[in-house]
Design a protein around this motif. Structure first.
Motif, PDB file in Angstrom:
ATOM      1  N   ASP A  34      30.713  61.528  41.208  1.00 51.21           N
ATOM      2  CA  ASP A  34      31.883  61.097  40.445  1.00 51.21           C
ATOM      3  C   ASP A  34      32.228  59.635  40.689  1.00 51.21           C
ATOM      4  O   ASP A  34      33.147  59.104  40.084  1.00 51.21           O
ATOM      5  CB  ASP A  34      33.093  61.976  40.766  1.00 51.21           C
ATOM      6  N   CYS A  35      31.489  58.984  41.553  1.00 47.70           N
ATOM      7  CA  CYS A  35      31.719  57.556  41.797  1.00 47.70           C
ATOM      8  C   CYS A  35      30.374  56.841  41.736  1.00 47.70           C
ATOM      9  O   CYS A  35      29.705  56.678  42.743  1.00 47.70           O
ATOM     10  CB  CYS A  35      32.382  57.332  43.156  1.00 47.70           C
ATOM     11  N   PRO A  36      29.943  56.440  40.536  1.00 49.83           N
ATOM     12  CA  PRO A  36      28.615  55.854  40.397  1.00 49.83           C
ATOM     13  C   PRO A  36      28.473  54.557  41.168  1.00 49.83           C
ATOM     14  O   PRO A  36      29.457  53.881  41.451  1.00 49.83           O
ATOM     15  CB  PRO A  36      28.501  55.607  38.891  1.00 49.83           C
ATOM     16  N   ASP A  37      27.232  54.232  41.468  1.00 50.47           N
ATOM     17  CA  ASP A  37      26.949  53.065  42.289  1.00 50.47           C
ATOM     18  C   ASP A  37      27.374  51.757  41.638  1.00 50.47           C
ATOM     19  O   ASP A  37      27.653  50.796  42.314  1.00 50.47           O
ATOM     20  CB  ASP A  37      25.457  53.016  42.629  1.00 50.47           C
ATOM     21  N   GLU A  38      27.407  51.723  40.291  1.00 48.61           N
ATOM     22  CA  GLU A  38      27.798  50.470  39.654  1.00 48.61           C
ATOM     23  C   GLU A  38      29.292  50.187  39.796  1.00 48.61           C
ATOM     24  O   GLU A  38      29.742  49.094  39.528  1.00 48.61           O
ATOM     25  CB  GLU A  38      27.377  50.443  38.186  1.00 48.61           C
ATOM     26  N   THR A  39      30.064  51.183  40.197  1.00 47.76           N
ATOM     27  CA  THR A  39      31.501  50.989  40.391  1.00 47.76           C
ATOM     28  C   THR A  39      31.735  50.704  41.863  1.00 47.76           C
ATOM     29  O   THR A  39      31.822  51.604  42.669  1.00 47.76           O
ATOM     30  CB  THR A  39      32.279  52.243  39.941  1.00 47.76           C
ATOM     31  N   ARG A  40      31.833  49.438  42.204  1.00 49.51           N
ATOM     32  CA  ARG A  40      31.896  49.005  43.599  1.00 49.51           C
ATOM     33  C   ARG A  40      32.880  47.867  43.785  1.00 49.51           C
ATOM     34  O   ARG A  40      33.298  47.234  42.820  1.00 49.51           O
ATOM     35  CB  ARG A  40      30.518  48.501  44.046  1.00 49.51           C
ATOM     36  N   GLY A  41      33.145  47.612  45.033  1.00 45.49           N
ATOM     37  CA  GLY A  41      33.887  46.428  45.419  1.00 45.49           C
ATOM     38  C   GLY A  41      35.181  46.208  44.661  1.00 45.49           C
ATOM     39  O   GLY A  41      36.037  47.083  44.600  1.00 45.49           O
ATOM     40  N   LEU A  42      35.276  45.055  44.056  1.00 46.45           N
ATOM     41  CA  LEU A  42      36.508  44.644  43.396  1.00 46.45           C
ATOM     42  C   LEU A  42      36.863  45.555  42.232  1.00 46.45           C
ATOM     43  O   LEU A  42      38.039  45.740  41.926  1.00 46.45           O
ATOM     44  CB  LEU A  42      36.402  43.188  42.936  1.00 46.45           C
ATOM     45  N   GLN A  43      35.877  46.148  41.575  1.00 46.14           N
ATOM     46  CA  GLN A  43      36.183  47.056  40.464  1.00 46.14           C
ATOM     47  C   GLN A  43      37.090  48.186  40.927  1.00 46.14           C
ATOM     48  O   GLN A  43      38.022  48.572  40.223  1.00 46.14           O
ATOM     49  CB  GLN A  43      34.909  47.631  39.856  1.00 46.14           C
ATOM     50  N   VAL A  44      36.831  48.713  42.105  1.00 45.88           N
ATOM     51  CA  VAL A  44      37.648  49.797  42.641  1.00 45.88           C
ATOM     52  C   VAL A  44      39.086  49.320  42.823  1.00 45.88           C
ATOM     53  O   VAL A  44      40.040  50.012  42.446  1.00 45.88           O
ATOM     54  CB  VAL A  44      37.071  50.316  43.976  1.00 45.88           C
ATOM     55  N   TRP A  45      39.262  48.130  43.372  1.00 46.76           N
ATOM     56  CA  TRP A  45      40.602  47.587  43.609  1.00 46.76           C
ATOM     57  C   TRP A  45      41.318  47.316  42.293  1.00 46.76           C
ATOM     58  O   TRP A  45      42.520  47.566  42.163  1.00 46.76           O
ATOM     59  CB  TRP A  45      40.510  46.310  44.443  1.00 46.76           C
ATOM     60  N   ARG A  70      39.673  32.627  39.728  1.00 45.12           N
ATOM     61  CA  ARG A  70      39.771  31.580  38.720  1.00 45.12           C
ATOM     62  C   ARG A  70      39.500  32.206  37.352  1.00 45.12           C
ATOM     63  O   ARG A  70      38.870  33.259  37.254  1.00 45.12           O
ATOM     64  CB  ARG A  70      38.773  30.470  39.013  1.00 45.12           C
ATOM     65  N   ARG A  71      39.970  31.539  36.314  1.00 50.23           N
ATOM     66  CA  ARG A  71      39.846  32.093  34.962  1.00 50.23           C
ATOM     67  C   ARG A  71      38.405  32.460  34.579  1.00 50.23           C
ATOM     68  O   ARG A  71      38.170  33.561  34.081  1.00 50.23           O
ATOM     69  CB  ARG A  71      40.452  31.129  33.937  1.00 50.23           C
ATOM     70  N   PRO A  72      37.407  31.578  34.782  1.00 46.00           N
ATOM     71  CA  PRO A  72      36.038  31.950  34.386  1.00 46.00           C
ATOM     72  C   PRO A  72      35.519  33.181  35.150  1.00 46.00           C
ATOM     73  O   PRO A  72      34.818  34.023  34.583  1.00 46.00           O
ATOM     74  CB  PRO A  72      35.202  30.713  34.714  1.00 46.00           C
ATOM     75  N   THR A  73      35.861  33.274  36.422  1.00 42.71           N
ATOM     76  CA  THR A  73      35.449  34.426  37.227  1.00 42.71           C
ATOM     77  C   THR A  73      36.080  35.695  36.679  1.00 42.71           C
ATOM     78  O   THR A  73      35.408  36.720  36.511  1.00 42.71           O
ATOM     79  CB  THR A  73      35.856  34.223  38.700  1.00 42.71           C
ATOM     80  N   ALA A  74      37.370  35.624  36.381  1.00 42.30           N
ATOM     81  CA  ALA A  74      38.077  36.790  35.840  1.00 42.30           C
ATOM     82  C   ALA A  74      37.506  37.188  34.484  1.00 42.30           C
ATOM     83  O   ALA A  74      37.330  38.374  34.200  1.00 42.30           O
ATOM     84  CB  ALA A  74      39.570  36.495  35.732  1.00 42.30           C
ATOM     85  N   THR A  75      37.198  36.208  33.647  1.00 47.49           N
ATOM     86  CA  THR A  75      36.635  36.494  32.323  1.00 47.49           C
ATOM     87  C   THR A  75      35.317  37.248  32.454  1.00 47.49           C
ATOM     88  O   THR A  75      35.107  38.282  31.801  1.00 47.49           O
ATOM     89  CB  THR A  75      36.421  35.184  31.534  1.00 47.49           C
ATOM     90  N   ASN A  76      34.425  36.772  33.305  1.00 46.15           N
ATOM     91  CA  ASN A  76      33.134  37.442  33.503  1.00 46.15           C
ATOM     92  C   ASN A  76      33.317  38.830  34.106  1.00 46.15           C
ATOM     93  O   ASN A  76      32.644  39.786  33.715  1.00 46.15           O
ATOM     94  CB  ASN A  76      32.221  36.596  34.388  1.00 46.15           C
ATOM     95  N   PHE A  77      34.219  38.938  35.044  1.00 41.01           N
ATOM     96  CA  PHE A  77      34.486  40.223  35.691  1.00 41.01           C
ATOM     97  C   PHE A  77      34.990  41.244  34.677  1.00 41.01           C
ATOM     98  O   PHE A  77      34.519  42.388  34.640  1.00 41.01           O
ATOM     99  CB  PHE A  77      35.507  40.017  36.820  1.00 41.01           C
ATOM    100  N   ILE A  78      35.925  40.832  33.852  1.00 34.19           N
ATOM    101  CA  ILE A  78      36.482  41.732  32.839  1.00 34.19           C
ATOM    102  C   ILE A  78      35.402  42.136  31.830  1.00 34.19           C
ATOM    103  O   ILE A  78      35.323  43.295  31.424  1.00 34.19           O
ATOM    104  CB  ILE A  78      37.704  41.078  32.157  1.00 34.19           C
ATOM    105  N   LYS A  79      34.551  41.189  31.438  1.00 30.64           N
ATOM    106  CA  LYS A  79      33.459  41.511  30.515  1.00 30.64           C
ATOM    107  C   LYS A  79      32.539  42.576  31.107  1.00 30.64           C
ATOM    108  O   LYS A  79      32.112  43.508  30.419  1.00 30.64           O
ATOM    109  CB  LYS A  79      32.644  40.259  30.173  1.00 30.64           C
ATOM    110  N   MET A  81      33.338  44.828  33.348  1.00 26.79           N
ATOM    111  CA  MET A  81      34.055  46.108  33.376  1.00 26.79           C
ATOM    112  C   MET A  81      34.103  46.734  31.970  1.00 26.79           C
ATOM    113  O   MET A  81      34.033  47.947  31.831  1.00 26.79           O
ATOM    114  CB  MET A  81      35.461  45.937  33.944  1.00 26.79           C
ATOM    115  N   GLU A  82      34.200  45.874  30.945  1.00 21.06           N
ATOM    116  CA  GLU A  82      34.154  46.383  29.565  1.00 21.06           C
ATOM    117  C   GLU A  82      32.780  46.956  29.244  1.00 21.06           C
ATOM    118  O   GLU A  82      32.672  48.026  28.638  1.00 21.06           O
ATOM    119  CB  GLU A  82      34.482  45.262  28.571  1.00 21.06           C
ATOM    120  N   GLN A  83      31.718  46.252  29.656  1.00 19.15           N
ATOM    121  CA  GLN A  83      30.356  46.729  29.421  1.00 19.15           C
ATOM    122  C   GLN A  83      30.103  48.057  30.121  1.00 19.15           C
ATOM    123  O   GLN A  83      29.369  48.905  29.616  1.00 19.15           O
ATOM    124  CB  GLN A  83      29.338  45.685  29.867  1.00 19.15           C
TER     125      GLN A  83
END
Length: 151
Positions: A34-45, A70-79, A81-83
């Motif tokens: 129920d907790c796949p390996d791709e869901t890690r680190g900051l995604q959990v937080w 920073r904004r670019p980091t957040a943008t990539n991170f959110i993308k 999580m969307e993917q």
């Protein structure tokens, strides 16, 4: 008494944390499907944060502030999580420029497993430390973060 180098100690701690996370990411978790390996680190937080704030409109800038990104980091991170179909972005009626971040059903289904992983990691970090030591450590880290924000 030897004068310790706080910067070097923090760097070593950061490297140790990243290595631990990377090592554990490489291991498939068959015991907790129920907790796949791709869901890690900051995604959990971030998912935890979004669950706690699900009655509010949460935007990218909120994540930037909360997780010191920073904004670019957040943008990539959110993308990413969307993917992974953990979040989606939806426009808000009161400002066409803003898109609120909403958790998907998939993220809610993964919540229990992710929170268990988060708790395991916290238990590992606290091992052998007294409540007093943990309190002092948190106070010290907060002071250092404050010092860095002043610059």
């Amino acid at each position: 008494m030897k004068k310790e180098n706080i910067g070097a100690e923090l760097r070593e701690l950061n490297i140790s944390l990243l290595r631990h996370l990377a090592k554990n990411k490489a291991k498939p978790n068959k015991e907790k499907p129920d907790c796949p390996d791709e869901t890690r680190g900051l995604q959990v937080w971030v998912i935890d944060y979004l669950i706690k704030h699900q009655d509010e409109d949460v935007f990218q800038r909120d994540l930037e502030k909360e997780f010191v990104m920073r904004r670019p980091t957040a943008t990539n991170f959110i993308k990413k999580m969307e993917q992974a179909e953990l979040i989606r972005r939806e426009p808000v009626a009161y400002d066409a420029r803003l898109k609120k971040i909403i958790l998907t059903d998939k993220a809610f289904k993964l919540q229990a497993g992710m929170m268990a992983k988060k708790q395991e990691f916290e238990t590992l970090l606290r091992d052998g430390l007294s409540d007093e030591e943990i309190g002092q450590f948190i106070t010290t880290i907060q002071k250092i973060k404050h010092n860095l924000r002043e610059q």
